[in-house]
Design a protein around this motif. Structure first.
Motif, PDB file in Angstrom:
ATOM      1  N   TYR A 194     -27.181  37.206 -10.134  1.00 19.95           N
ATOM      2  CA  TYR A 194     -27.340  35.786  -9.799  1.00 19.95           C
ATOM      3  C   TYR A 194     -27.754  34.974 -11.025  1.00 19.95           C
ATOM      4  N   GLU A 195     -28.731  35.490 -11.769  1.00 21.05           N
ATOM      5  CA  GLU A 195     -29.184  34.778 -12.965  1.00 21.05           C
ATOM      6  C   GLU A 195     -28.054  34.681 -14.001  1.00 21.05           C
ATOM      7  N   MET A 196     -27.258  35.776 -14.141  1.00 18.78           N
ATOM      8  CA  MET A 196     -26.141  35.723 -15.078  1.00 18.78           C
ATOM      9  C   MET A 196     -25.135  34.659 -14.662  1.00 18.78           C
ATOM     10  N   LYS A 197     -24.837  34.586 -13.368  1.00 20.58           N
ATOM     11  CA  LYS A 197     -23.920  33.557 -12.895  1.00 20.58           C
ATOM     12  C   LYS A 197     -24.473  32.157 -13.173  1.00 20.58           C
ATOM     13  N   VAL A 198     -25.793  32.009 -12.969  1.00 25.06           N
ATOM     14  CA  VAL A 198     -26.406  30.703 -13.239  1.00 25.06           C
ATOM     15  C   VAL A 198     -26.301  30.358 -14.710  1.00 25.06           C
ATOM     16  N   GLN A 199     -26.577  31.357 -15.591  1.00 22.50           N
ATOM     17  CA  GLN A 199     -26.480  31.117 -17.036  1.00 22.50           C
ATOM     18  C   GLN A 199     -25.047  30.762 -17.447  1.00 22.50           C
ATOM     19  N   GLU A 200     -24.077  31.496 -16.855  1.00 21.38           N
ATOM     20  CA  GLU A 200     -22.683  31.184 -17.173  1.00 21.38           C
ATOM     21  C   GLU A 200     -22.316  29.768 -16.739  1.00 21.38           C
ATOM     22  N   ALA A 201     -22.794  29.405 -15.547  1.00 21.17           N
ATOM     23  CA  ALA A 201     -22.508  28.040 -15.080  1.00 21.17           C
ATOM     24  C   ALA A 201     -23.156  27.001 -15.973  1.00 21.17           C
ATOM     25  N   ASN A 202     -24.395  27.283 -16.373  1.00 16.88           N
ATOM     26  CA  ASN A 202     -25.074  26.352 -17.283  1.00 16.88           C
ATOM     27  C   ASN A 202     -24.341  26.250 -18.623  1.00 16.88           C
ATOM     28  N   TRP A 203     -23.854  27.403 -19.106  1.00 17.59           N
ATOM     29  CA  TRP A 203     -23.146  27.403 -20.381  1.00 17.59           C
ATOM     30  C   TRP A 203     -21.834  26.620 -20.277  1.00 17.59           C
ATOM     31  N   GLU A 204     -21.114  26.804 -19.199  1.00 16.33           N
ATOM     32  CA  GLU A 204     -19.891  26.031 -19.000  1.00 16.33           C
ATOM     33  C   GLU A 204     -20.202  24.540 -18.937  1.00 16.33           C
ATOM     34  N   LEU A 205     -21.286  24.230 -18.211  1.00 16.55           N
ATOM     35  CA  LEU A 205     -21.676  22.823 -18.133  1.00 16.55           C
ATOM     36  C   LEU A 205     -22.044  22.264 -19.505  1.00 16.55           C
ATOM     37  N   TYR A 206     -22.761  23.081 -20.269  1.00 20.88           N
ATOM     38  CA  TYR A 206     -23.172  22.640 -21.606  1.00 20.88           C
ATOM     39  C   TYR A 206     -21.950  22.414 -22.503  1.00 20.88           C
ATOM     40  N   LYS A 207     -20.983  23.345 -22.453  1.00 23.97           N
ATOM     41  CA  LYS A 207     -19.785  23.195 -23.264  1.00 23.97           C
ATOM     42  C   LYS A 207     -19.024  21.936 -22.861  1.00 23.97           C
ATOM     43  N   LYS A 208     -18.894  21.740 -21.568  1.00 25.76           N
ATOM     44  CA  LYS A 208     -18.188  20.550 -21.114  1.00 25.76           C
ATOM     45  C   LYS A 208     -18.923  19.274 -21.529  1.00 25.76           C
ATOM     46  N   GLN A 209     -20.266  19.341 -21.467  1.00 27.23           N
ATOM     47  CA  GLN A 209     -21.034  18.178 -21.906  1.00 27.23           C
ATOM     48  C   GLN A 209     -20.807  17.906 -23.391  1.00 27.23           C
ATOM     49  N   LYS A 210     -20.794  18.984 -24.197  1.00 28.96           N
ATOM     50  CA  LYS A 210     -20.574  18.815 -25.630  1.00 28.96           C
ATOM     51  C   LYS A 210     -19.164  18.288 -25.920  1.00 28.96           C
ATOM     52  N   ILE A 211     -18.200  18.812 -25.171  1.00 24.74           N
ATOM     53  CA  ILE A 211     -16.833  18.317 -25.354  1.00 24.74           C
ATOM     54  C   ILE A 211     -16.757  16.836 -24.994  1.00 24.74           C
ATOM     55  N   ALA A 212     -17.411  16.508 -23.880  1.00 26.61           N
ATOM     56  CA  ALA A 212     -17.396  15.104 -23.469  1.00 26.61           C
ATOM     57  C   ALA A 212     -18.107  14.223 -24.490  1.00 26.61           C
ATOM     58  N   GLU A 213     -19.248  14.733 -25.008  1.00 22.09           N
ATOM     59  CA  GLU A 213     -19.963  13.955 -26.025  1.00 22.09           C
ATOM     60  C   GLU A 213     -19.124  13.786 -27.292  1.00 22.09           C
ATOM     61  N   ALA A 214     -18.415  14.856 -27.686  1.00 24.68           N
ATOM     62  CA  ALA A 214     -17.564  14.754 -28.884  1.00 24.68           C
ATOM     63  C   ALA A 214     -16.434  13.756 -28.664  1.00 24.68           C
ATOM     64  N   ALA A 215     -15.848  13.828 -27.480  1.00 34.06           N
ATOM     65  CA  ALA A 215     -14.772  12.876 -27.185  1.00 34.06           C
ATOM     66  C   ALA A 215     -15.295  11.452 -27.171  1.00 34.06           C
ATOM     67  N   ASP A 242     -17.526   9.397 -18.084  1.00 38.17           N
ATOM     68  CA  ASP A 242     -18.749   9.520 -17.263  1.00 38.17           C
ATOM     69  C   ASP A 242     -18.433  10.117 -15.894  1.00 38.17           C
ATOM     70  N   GLY A 243     -17.315   9.679 -15.347  1.00 39.33           N
ATOM     71  CA  GLY A 243     -16.927  10.220 -14.040  1.00 39.33           C
ATOM     72  C   GLY A 243     -16.631  11.708 -14.110  1.00 39.33           C
ATOM     73  N   GLU A 244     -15.906  12.097 -15.170  1.00 42.57           N
ATOM     74  CA  GLU A 244     -15.622  13.521 -15.339  1.00 42.57           C
ATOM     75  C   GLU A 244     -16.909  14.319 -15.558  1.00 42.57           C
ATOM     76  N   LEU A 245     -17.807  13.747 -16.387  1.00 42.22           N
ATOM     77  CA  LEU A 245     -19.077  14.439 -16.624  1.00 42.22           C
ATOM     78  C   LEU A 245     -19.882  14.576 -15.345  1.00 42.22           C
ATOM     79  N   TYR A 246     -19.888  13.500 -14.590  1.00 39.18           N
ATOM     80  CA  TYR A 246     -20.612  13.545 -13.309  1.00 39.18           C
ATOM     81  C   TYR A 246     -19.976  14.561 -12.352  1.00 39.18           C
TER      82      TYR A 246
END
Length: 368
Positions: A194-215, A242-246
């Protein structure tokens, strides 16, 4: 009463004892109907009653001698007193004296023999009582030995039984400990997953946030050069980002909530099934369509093989080549449940897996 009176007058002593005891028992309403007084006997080293018997015998003998002497004295005195009587009376008296003396001597001998016989009888009775006492003592010793051995055996068996009970308790504790350990290990694995899944989800979210911030940063840089003409487009793109990030955030939160719900769901299912992991596995395989997928894969694997398919219906077994139609379609539909056992056998032969207990149980040809 003296000891001599008790020894000589046993009946009188018995009556005296009963009268004294009855007086005490009257206050309780008890009545003596019959009772016996044991004969007085000597103890080893103290032959008092034996001496009393000898004394009685000797007194009887002495009394006989005294009687004889008294008879002789009376005869002599009578002879002297009647010296003046006639020769006839003197002869008569002499004769009577002689007869009387002989009788007294005979009676004395009879008394002596009688006393000796009584002494011999008493000695025999004494020996019989000693033998009986020895036999009774030997019997009691044998009984005591037997009771001691039985008690010792019972003690040994009780110890063995207690040891077995304690060993059983230890084994039960070990089984409980192993069960708790297994539960803890499985729970730990589930928690880690469960914790690994949570970390993976957080990491995906972080990557998407960084991609969105770069864009967003790139768009801001482009917008600075074309501020006048691109403000509207930049605003639209910013709103879209913002909508995609949300949306991504909400998707991540949904994944986390889904993982938590699935974990809670699995725990509740396991609790409902009494901790039976096999039943949980079968349930998940059924709900996830694993058996259906296996059947589909098996069906695809058999394409082009032109197998002979046996259909069990109410009317018997019908065999048809692939691609040919068979009669009695409604009967085949009605016999679907009769096709389940062969299907279960096929799945079991190809995958080694058995159907869950609530669906059915395979039996061999003998019906076991």
């Amino acid at each position: 009463m003296t000891m001599e009176e008790i020894f000589k007058g046993t009946k009188s002593f018995k009556q005296e004892v009963f009268e004294k005891v009855q007086v005490e028992l009257n206050q309780f309403g008890l009545l003596i109907y019959n009772a016996n007084v044991k004969q007085l006997v000597d103890v080893s080293g103290h032959e008092y009653f034996s001496y009393l018997g000898q004394k009685t015998q000797q007194e009887a003998a002495n009394q006989a001698k005294v009687d004889v002497a008294e008879a002789r004295m009376k005869g002599a005195i009578g002879a002297k007193q009647r010296d003046g009587e006639t020769q006839k009376n003197a002869a008569k008296i002499d004769a009577e004296t002689t007869v009387y003396t002989t009788q007294r001597i005979g009676e004395g001998k009879k008394e002596e023999v009688k006393v000796r016989s009584e002494v011999k009888i008493y000695e025999n009775q004494r020996e019989a009582e000693v033998s009986e006492a020895n036999a009774e003592l030997a019997t009691k010793k044998a009984g005591w030995d037997r009771q001691a051995k039985v008690a010792e055996l019972e003690a040994d068996k009780a110890v063995a039984i207690r040891e077995a009970e304690l060993q059983m308790e230890v084994e039960k504790k070990n089984a409980v400990r192993q069960t708790e350990k297994l539960k803890a290990e499985l729970l730990s694995k589930a928690t880690v997953n469960y914790e690994m899944k949570v970390q993976e989800a957080n990491w995906e979210l972080y990557k998407k946030q960084k991609i969105a911030e770069a864009a967003l940063y790139e768009q801001e840089k482009e917008a600075e050069g074309r501020r006048a003409q691109a403000e509207a487009a930049f605003f639209a793109r910013q709103q879209q980002a913002d909508g995609e990030l949300y949306a991504k955030k909400k998707e991540a939160e949904g994944m986390i909530a889904l993982a938590e719900a699935q974990g809670l769901y699995l725990r509740k299912l396991l609790e409902s099934l009494g901790g039976n992991y096999s039943a949980l596995r079968d349930y998940l395989l059924i709900t996830n369509g694993t058996y259906s997928e296996m059947a589909r894969i098996n069906a695809e694997a058999m394409k082009g093989l032109q197998p002979k398919i046996s259909v069990w219906t109410n009317g018997g077994t019908e065999t048809a080549d692939r691609g040919q139609s068979s009669n009695g379609a409604m009967q085949e539909v009605a016999g679907v449940y009769r096709m389940l056992p062969p299907l279960f056998e096929t799945v079991q032969e190809q995958t080694g897996m058995l159907p869950p207990p609530w669906m059915g149980k395979l039996t061999n040809s003998s019906g076991n």
